[in-house]
Design a protein around this motif. Structure first.
Motif, short mmCIF file in Angstrom:
data_model
loop_
_atom_site.label_atom_id
_atom_site.label_comp_id
_atom_site.label_asym_id
_atom_site.label_seq_id
_atom_site.Cartn_x
_atom_site.Cartn_y
_atom_site.Cartn_z
N ARG A 1 0.85 -1.18 0.00
CA ARG A 1 0.00 0.00 0.00
C ARG A 1 0.89 1.24 0.00
O ARG A 1 2.04 1.20 0.45
CB ARG A 1 -0.91 0.01 1.23
CG ARG A 1 -1.91 -1.15 1.26
CD ARG A 1 -2.93 -0.94 2.38
NE ARG A 1 -3.93 -2.01 2.36
CZ ARG A 1 -3.84 -3.13 3.07
NH1 ARG A 1 -2.78 -3.33 3.86
NH2 ARG A 1 -4.77 -4.05 2.99
N GLU B 1 0.96 3.74 1.83
CA GLU B 1 1.39 4.21 3.15
C GLU B 1 2.38 3.27 3.84
O GLU B 1 2.78 3.51 4.99
CB GLU B 1 0.17 4.41 4.06
CG GLU B 1 -0.53 3.12 4.48
CD GLU B 1 -1.59 2.64 3.52
OE1 GLU B 1 -2.42 1.81 3.93
OE2 GLU B 1 -1.59 3.10 2.35
N SER B 2 2.80 2.23 3.17
CA SER B 2 3.69 1.25 3.80
C SER B 2 4.98 1.89 4.30
O SER B 2 5.66 2.59 3.55
CB SER B 2 4.04 0.13 2.83
OG SER B 2 5.03 -0.72 3.40
N GLU C 1 1.42 14.01 -4.35
CA GLU C 1 2.21 13.92 -3.12
C GLU C 1 3.62 14.45 -3.32
O GLU C 1 4.19 15.10 -2.43
CB GLU C 1 2.26 12.47 -2.65
CG GLU C 1 0.93 11.95 -2.13
CD GLU C 1 0.90 10.45 -1.96
OE1 GLU C 1 0.08 9.98 -1.16
OE2 GLU C 1 1.68 9.74 -2.64
#
Length: 239
Positions: A67, A69-70, A218
């Motif tokens: 993912r 956010e890992s 991001e």
């Protein structure tokens, strides 16, 4: 007085330091494959253990991908060992760290673009080239050697090379010193916020690429430019 974007844009680039995973090599094609394999191996066929490892690593077992956010995406090898150990419900050990390093060094790397031709073209421009990764230095040399491009680089360092780890600027400044180029004339190319924060803190130009897990949205606030992949770097340098 600090320099603004226009001043930085007018400064010629004389050296490029690359992140490795997600930049030189496609992150998911390489590391999501590795993660799926080690989760199955360490869990020993026990579904609850697989689920616990996947949860700590922020790995989607169904999709077979990390993912976004890992914490594994940008952390050091040693930090990754602690994360995996937590998923196993035990303390991190040297044996586990060695196991992860050995399996990682053997996994086939999928080049983000054909690296030999790209790097030869950059060297033909007179650019000094380096790699700074939060992987081990040994792992970096193994992966670059496997892609037959290790000899293109003037500097290769990992988190364990004695210069520190990203997002600190120190390892990037070590590259600048090693090749004798002022930080303002260096471009740091990476796929994560760790890379871009490190480059900005070092006073370098920052180039984001989309071959990792981060999105353009991001990366863009922290980069001078965001490119689809490193294959677009020569055109950006021309501009």
């Amino acid at each position: 007085m600090s320099s603004g974007p226009e001043d930085r844009a007018a400064t010629p680039i004389e050296a490029v330091v690359f992140d490795k995973d997600g930049t030189l090599f496609d992150f998911h094609a390489t590391w999501s494959t590795w993660a799926g394999e080690i989760i199955r191996d360490l869990a020993g066929g026990v579904p609850a253990r697989e689920a616990a490892l996947a949860r700590e690593m922020a790995f989607d077992l169904e999709a077979g991908r990390f993912r976004a956010e890992s914490p594994i995406v940008a952390c050091t090898h040693r930090e990754a060992t602690r994360i995996v150990a937590k998923g196993l419900g035990r303390e991190a050990t040297e044996d586990l760290e060695t196991y992860l390093a050995m399996t990682a060094s053997r996994i086939p790397q999928v080049e983000a673009v054909p690296l030999g031709a790209l790097l030869d073209g950059l060297k033909a421009r007179g650019l000094r080239l380096g790699v700074m990764t939060n992987d081990t230095e040994e792992g970096a040399w193994a992966h670059l050697g496997g892609a037959d491009v290790a000899d293109r680089f003037d500097f290769v360092a990992g988190f364990d090379s004695g210069h520190g780890a990203k997002p600190d600027p120190d390892p990037l400044l070590a590259f600048a010193r090693a090749v004798g180029v002022a930080p303002a004339r260096v471009a740091m190319v990476g796929d994560s916020l760790h890379d871009l924060h490190s480059g900005r803190a070092a006073g370098m130009r920052t180039v984001g690429v989309l071959t990792g897990t981060a999105t353009r949205g991001e990366l863009a606030p922290h980069a001078d430019v965001v490119l689809p992949d490193i294959g677009h770097l020569p055109a950006w340098l021309d501009r």
